[in-house]
Design a protein around this motif. Structure first.
Motif, PDB file in Angstrom:
ATOM      1  N   ARG A  83       0.745  -1.468   0.070  1.00 20.20           N
ATOM      2  CA  ARG A  83       0.024   0.166   0.103  1.00 20.20           C
ATOM      3  C   ARG A  83       0.888   1.494  -0.017  1.00 20.20           C
ATOM      4  N   HIS A  84       0.584   2.289  -0.916  1.00 24.64           N
ATOM      5  CA  HIS A  84       1.346   3.343  -1.045  1.00 24.64           C
ATOM      6  C   HIS A  84       0.550   4.668  -0.798  1.00 24.64           C
ATOM      7  N   THR A  85       1.205   5.852  -0.095  1.00 26.47           N
ATOM      8  CA  THR A  85       0.422   7.082   0.078  1.00 26.47           C
ATOM      9  C   THR A  85       1.094   7.765  -1.020  1.00 26.47           C
ATOM     10  N   SER A  86       0.410   8.853  -2.084  1.00 27.31           N
ATOM     11  CA  SER A  86       0.650   9.928  -2.855  1.00 27.31           C
ATOM     12  C   SER A  86       0.050  10.999  -2.693  1.00 27.31           C
ATOM     13  N   PHE A  87       0.765  12.173  -2.969  1.00 29.28           N
ATOM     14  CA  PHE A  87      -0.194  13.472  -2.809  1.00 29.28           C
ATOM     15  C   PHE A  87       0.116  14.127  -4.230  1.00 29.28           C
ATOM     16  N   THR A  88      -0.931  15.091  -4.359  1.00 28.57           N
ATOM     17  CA  THR A  88      -0.747  15.745  -5.584  1.00 28.57           C
ATOM     18  C   THR A  88      -1.492  17.187  -5.057  1.00 28.57           C
ATOM     19  N   SER A  89      -0.949  18.451  -5.818  1.00 26.69           N
ATOM     20  CA  SER A  89      -1.609  19.649  -5.071  1.00 26.69           C
ATOM     21  C   SER A  89      -2.599  20.361  -6.519  1.00 26.69           C
ATOM     22  N   VAL A  90      -3.347  21.046  -5.940  1.00 23.77           N
ATOM     23  CA  VAL A  90      -4.295  21.537  -7.091  1.00 23.77           C
ATOM     24  C   VAL A  90      -4.494  23.006  -6.667  1.00 23.77           C
ATOM     25  N   TYR A  91      -4.271  23.815  -7.633  1.00 19.49           N
ATOM     26  CA  TYR A  91      -4.408  25.231  -7.413  1.00 19.49           C
ATOM     27  C   TYR A  91      -5.597  26.023  -8.480  1.00 19.49           C
ATOM     28  N   ALA A  92      -6.257  26.605  -8.007  1.00 20.90           N
ATOM     29  CA  ALA A  92      -7.359  27.111  -8.674  1.00 20.90           C
ATOM     30  C   ALA A  92      -7.463  28.663  -8.621  1.00 20.90           C
ATOM     31  N   SER A  93      -7.387  29.363  -9.884  1.00 23.51           N
ATOM     32  CA  SER A  93      -7.383  30.806  -9.686  1.00 23.51           C
ATOM     33  C   SER A  93      -8.433  31.265 -10.940  1.00 23.51           C
ATOM     34  N   HIS A 135       7.814  34.020 -11.469  1.00 27.26           N
ATOM     35  CA  HIS A 135       7.805  35.104 -10.682  1.00 27.26           C
ATOM     36  C   HIS A 135       8.519  35.375  -9.397  1.00 27.26           C
ATOM     37  N   PHE A 136       9.437  36.271  -9.253  1.00 24.54           N
ATOM     38  CA  PHE A 136      10.530  35.926  -8.356  1.00 24.54           C
ATOM     39  C   PHE A 136       9.870  35.776  -6.651  1.00 24.54           C
ATOM     40  N   GLU A 137       9.073  37.170  -6.650  1.00 23.43           N
ATOM     41  CA  GLU A 137       8.550  37.366  -5.110  1.00 23.43           C
ATOM     42  C   GLU A 137       7.826  36.255  -4.854  1.00 23.43           C
ATOM     43  N   SER A 138       6.652  35.803  -5.410  1.00 25.97           N
ATOM     44  CA  SER A 138       5.845  34.876  -5.009  1.00 25.97           C
ATOM     45  C   SER A 138       6.385  33.500  -5.267  1.00 25.97           C
ATOM     46  N   GLY A 139       7.156  33.020  -6.364  1.00 21.54           N
ATOM     47  CA  GLY A 139       7.619  31.870  -6.413  1.00 21.54           C
ATOM     48  C   GLY A 139       6.874  31.129  -7.388  1.00 21.54           C
ATOM     49  N   LYS A 159      -1.177  35.579 -19.039  1.00 14.65           N
ATOM     50  CA  LYS A 159      -2.635  35.925 -18.697  1.00 14.65           C
ATOM     51  C   LYS A 159      -2.848  34.877 -17.311  1.00 14.65           C
ATOM     52  N   MET A 160      -2.258  33.784 -17.311  1.00 13.77           N
ATOM     53  CA  MET A 160      -2.212  32.749 -16.222  1.00 13.77           C
ATOM     54  C   MET A 160      -1.213  33.378 -15.052  1.00 13.77           C
ATOM     55  N   LEU A 161      -0.387  34.040 -15.254  1.00 12.97           N
ATOM     56  CA  LEU A 161       0.471  34.661 -14.307  1.00 12.97           C
ATOM     57  C   LEU A 161      -0.194  35.688 -13.552  1.00 12.97           C
ATOM     58  N   ARG A 162      -0.992  36.571 -14.355  1.00  9.78           N
ATOM     59  CA  ARG A 162      -1.785  37.606 -13.841  1.00  9.78           C
ATOM     60  C   ARG A 162      -2.901  37.178 -12.777  1.00  9.78           C
ATOM     61  N   SER A 163      -3.447  35.957 -13.363  1.00  4.46           N
ATOM     62  CA  SER A 163      -4.595  35.402 -12.520  1.00  4.46           C
ATOM     63  C   SER A 163      -4.141  34.809 -11.181  1.00  4.46           C
ATOM     64  N   ARG A 164      -2.713  34.133 -11.438  1.00  3.30           N
ATOM     65  CA  ARG A 164      -2.314  33.629 -10.146  1.00  3.30           C
ATOM     66  C   ARG A 164      -1.816  34.684  -9.366  1.00  3.30           C
ATOM     67  N   LEU A 165      -1.065  35.700  -9.663  1.00  2.00           N
ATOM     68  CA  LEU A 165      -0.899  36.843  -8.852  1.00  2.00           C
ATOM     69  C   LEU A 165      -1.998  37.635  -8.350  1.00  2.00           C
TER      70      LEU A 165
END
Length: 238
Positions: A83-93, A135-139, A159-165
């Motif tokens: 049995r294994h445990t795995s992780f994935t991150s999701v980000y929505a903007s 983007h340096f400040e936010s990573g 456009k993606m960067l501006r939405s994330r920022l």
């Protein structure tokens, strides 16, 4: 929406691909339009994916999916069937309106171009048309290789960067949200918002709302609305 596989090799990459399929199926059920902006494939699945999801209240429904998603199962990649445990991150903007200004100077970011790759290591084209912006400040890092030209990929990436920022700076203004900002979480144990257990029993449980569903196959086929509704009610009560 951006999906990133955590550590764990093929198992983590497969889990990221399973989640991408889940959100694409959910979008179909909701009659949302989807466009894959960037897809970084891996041997077992995907390293990351960026998807544009368009439809009435699509961000309102999906914003609560941001966080770390945990998978527990007997790995098909393990010959000893452990049995294994795995992780994935999701980000929505959200896709922000062009009238909303995000101050972005050339010294604030690094822009890299590279050759877009397809399945099996094949090249989509022979020029460095894919674009990655750091983007340096936010990573925050965004990338796009879906369009045919570097100019178009650059436009989509910005456009993606501006939405994330926009979401990043809004989170900073809210101290509580800043503490829980997805950019500051490790893709690992203890930071997950939801667990998906395939063995020894089947259950999907949201750790914020305690909403749980036993039919894990239905969830993986996109039927995640019970979790979304529970999150919206929980958020309203906070």
């Amino acid at each position: 929406m951006t999906i990133h596989a955590g550590a764990g090799g093929n198992e983590a990459s497969d889990w990221a691909q399973m989640l991408m399929r889940m959100y694409l199926r959910y979008s179909e059920l909701m009659d949302f339009k989807t466009q894959i902006l960037d897809l970084q494939e891996d041997e077992g699945g995907i390293k990351s994916a960026s998807i544009k999801i368009s439809g009435p209240y699509s961000f309102g429904y999906l914003k609560g999916e941001a966080g770390v998603h945990r998978l527990v199962r007997i790995s098909p990649f393990d010959s000893q069937k452990r049995r294994h445990t795995s992780f994935t991150s999701v980000y929505a903007s959200p896709v922000i309106d062009d009238e909303i200004e995000i101050d972005l100077k050339p010294e604030d970011y690094r822009l890299d171009t590279y050759r877009a790759g397809g399945a099996g290591g094949q090249h989509v084209n022979k020029t460095d048309s894919a674009v990655r912006i750091t983007h340096f400040e936010s990573g925050i890092v965004v990338q796009c290789q879906n369009e045919r030209s570097q100019i178009m990929n650059k436009e989509v990436a910005f456009k993606m960067l501006r939405s994330r920022l926009y979401e990043y700076y809004r989170a900073i203004r809210d101290e509580e949200r800043a503490k829980n900002a997805i950019e500051k979480k490790d893709i690992a144990w203890g930071s997950q918002i939801r667990s998906y257990v395939f063995q020894p029993y089947t259950m999907v449980k949201d750790h914020r709302t305690n909403e749980s569903v036993g039919n894990i196959q239905a969830v993986m086929d996109g039927q995640i609305h019970p979790f979304i509704e529970a999150y919206l009610q929980w958020q309203h009560s906070e």
